[in-house]
Design a protein around this motif. Structure first.
Motif, PDB file in Angstrom:
ATOM      1  N   ARG A 141       0.671  -0.925   0.151  1.00 44.99           N
ATOM      2  CA  ARG A 141      -0.311  -0.222   0.052  1.00 44.99           C
ATOM      3  C   ARG A 141       0.843   1.071  -0.142  1.00 44.99           C
ATOM      4  N   ILE A 142       0.251   2.693  -0.219  1.00 44.86           N
ATOM      5  CA  ILE A 142       1.038   3.670  -0.559  1.00 44.86           C
ATOM      6  C   ILE A 142       0.799   4.735   0.480  1.00 44.86           C
ATOM      7  N   LEU A 143       1.307   5.326   1.231  1.00 43.85           N
ATOM      8  CA  LEU A 143       0.648   5.982   1.982  1.00 43.85           C
ATOM      9  C   LEU A 143       1.379   7.546   2.226  1.00 43.85           C
ATOM     10  N   VAL A 144       0.741   8.970   2.402  1.00 41.07           N
ATOM     11  CA  VAL A 144       1.536   9.840   2.490  1.00 41.07           C
ATOM     12  C   VAL A 144       2.076  10.436   3.690  1.00 41.07           C
ATOM     13  N   ARG A 145       3.055  11.086   4.373  1.00 41.70           N
ATOM     14  CA  ARG A 145       3.129  11.122   4.852  1.00 41.70           C
ATOM     15  C   ARG A 145       3.589  12.511   5.373  1.00 41.70           C
ATOM     16  N   ALA A 146       3.508  14.038   5.639  1.00 40.43           N
ATOM     17  CA  ALA A 146       3.819  15.145   6.324  1.00 40.43           C
ATOM     18  C   ALA A 146       4.473  15.498   7.673  1.00 40.43           C
ATOM     19  N   ARG A 147       5.752  16.426   7.005  1.00 40.44           N
ATOM     20  CA  ARG A 147       6.277  16.933   8.437  1.00 40.44           C
ATOM     21  C   ARG A 147       6.316  18.636   8.004  1.00 40.44           C
ATOM     22  N   LEU A 148       6.270  19.492   9.239  1.00 39.69           N
ATOM     23  CA  LEU A 148       7.030  20.335   9.443  1.00 39.69           C
ATOM     24  C   LEU A 148       7.992  21.115   9.240  1.00 39.69           C
ATOM     25  N   ASN A 149       8.909  21.883   9.134  1.00 34.84           N
ATOM     26  CA  ASN A 149      10.513  22.424   8.995  1.00 34.84           C
ATOM     27  C   ASN A 149      10.417  23.655   8.679  1.00 34.84           C
ATOM     28  N   GLY A 150      11.959  24.603   9.075  1.00 33.24           N
ATOM     29  CA  GLY A 150      12.232  25.613   9.279  1.00 33.24           C
ATOM     30  C   GLY A 150      11.476  26.473  10.136  1.00 33.24           C
ATOM     31  N   GLY A 151      11.009  25.744  11.088  1.00 34.44           N
ATOM     32  CA  GLY A 151      10.359  26.855  11.952  1.00 34.44           C
ATOM     33  C   GLY A 151       8.566  27.040  11.321  1.00 34.44           C
ATOM     34  N   ALA A 152       7.996  26.371  11.145  1.00 35.71           N
ATOM     35  CA  ALA A 152       6.732  26.512  10.524  1.00 35.71           C
ATOM     36  C   ALA A 152       5.671  26.629  11.889  1.00 35.71           C
ATOM     37  N   THR A 153       5.106  26.226  11.563  1.00 35.02           N
ATOM     38  CA  THR A 153       3.915  26.157  13.259  1.00 35.02           C
ATOM     39  C   THR A 153       2.747  25.606  13.381  1.00 35.02           C
ATOM     40  N   GLY A 154       2.728  24.983  11.434  1.00 36.44           N
ATOM     41  CA  GLY A 154       1.184  24.584  10.911  1.00 36.44           C
ATOM     42  C   GLY A 154       1.037  24.290   9.484  1.00 36.44           C
ATOM     43  N   GLY A 155       0.622  23.516   9.111  1.00 35.33           N
ATOM     44  CA  GLY A 155       0.146  23.175   8.084  1.00 35.33           C
ATOM     45  C   GLY A 155      -0.997  22.903   7.468  1.00 35.33           C
ATOM     46  N   TRP A 156      -1.509  23.422   5.692  1.00 31.25           N
ATOM     47  CA  TRP A 156      -2.940  22.748   6.132  1.00 31.25           C
ATOM     48  C   TRP A 156      -2.782  22.542   4.795  1.00 31.25           C
ATOM     49  N   PHE A 157      -3.404  20.932   4.276  1.00 34.16           N
ATOM     50  CA  PHE A 157      -3.783  20.898   2.957  1.00 34.16           C
ATOM     51  C   PHE A 157      -5.684  20.633   2.919  1.00 34.16           C
ATOM     52  N   GLY A 158      -6.201  20.638   1.112  1.00 31.31           N
ATOM     53  CA  GLY A 158      -6.767  21.368   0.810  1.00 31.31           C
ATOM     54  C   GLY A 158      -7.721  20.258   0.674  1.00 31.31           C
ATOM     55  N   GLU A 159      -7.872  20.189  -0.561  1.00 22.37           N
ATOM     56  CA  GLU A 159      -8.208  19.025  -1.196  1.00 22.37           C
ATOM     57  C   GLU A 159      -7.590  18.225  -2.230  1.00 22.37           C
ATOM     58  N   ARG A 160      -6.774  16.539  -1.751  1.00 16.09           N
ATOM     59  CA  ARG A 160      -5.993  16.095  -2.251  1.00 16.09           C
ATOM     60  C   ARG A 160      -5.907  14.744  -2.824  1.00 16.09           C
TER      61      ARG A 160
END
Length: 166
Positions: A141-160
């Protein structure tokens, strides 16, 4: 001068086009229209972005594309904050078989901050990776993971969307 496409000309044109076309097969495709935000500093699974199980013959290539609307929140003035994604190949027991290049590690920016605080500067981005050539025959199976970098305090993903093809 008038140009008219006759049925015979149309068939000949289609035959020429068909000679160079490479046909692919979609192995799995998932979409998620819901907005999702995260503030975890570690790596986190992107909701709804896990493919169905598929069998892959030894050394057979597959192509994975992940696309999403996205934005990064960081303190005002920070233009170097980003989120990256890893496209991960899972075995049936959910252990990692591989993380596909170019997404392995945090160095690949999927989405970046624009210097203002808050989730503005939305983007629509995608990344494509090739896998399978160094894997034994098996079910994956394929899974997508996300990570914050460089001082990011939040991430937002909409339609994907996540598409696996051969």
């Amino acid at each position: 001068m008038s140009h008219r496409i006759t049925p015979r000309l149309a068939v000949a044109a289609l035959a020429l086009l068909g000679a160079g076309v490479v046909h692919g097969q979609t192995v799995s495709a998932v979409t998620n229209p819901n907005n999702w935000t995260f503030s975890n500093a570690g790596q986190i699974a992107v909701p709804g972005m896990t493919s169905a199980s598929f069998f892959n013959a030894a050394g057979r290539r597959f192509i994975v594309t992940f696309a999403a609307e996205c934005a990064v929140d960081a303190p005002a003035g920070n233009t170097i904050a980003w989120t990256d994604v890893d496209i991960v190949v899972l075995r049936p027991n959910d252990t990692t078989a591989a993380t596909l290049a170019p997404t392995n590690g945090s160095g690949d920016a999927f989405c970046a901050a624009n210097g203002t605080a808050g989730f503005d500067g939305w983007e629509s981005n995608s990344i494509t990776a090739v896998g399978g050539t160094n894997l034994p025959a098996g079910t994956y199976r394929i899974l997508v993971r996300a990570r914050l970098n460089g001082g990011a305090t939040g991430g937002w993903f909409g339609e994907r969307a996540l598409v696996v093809a051969r």
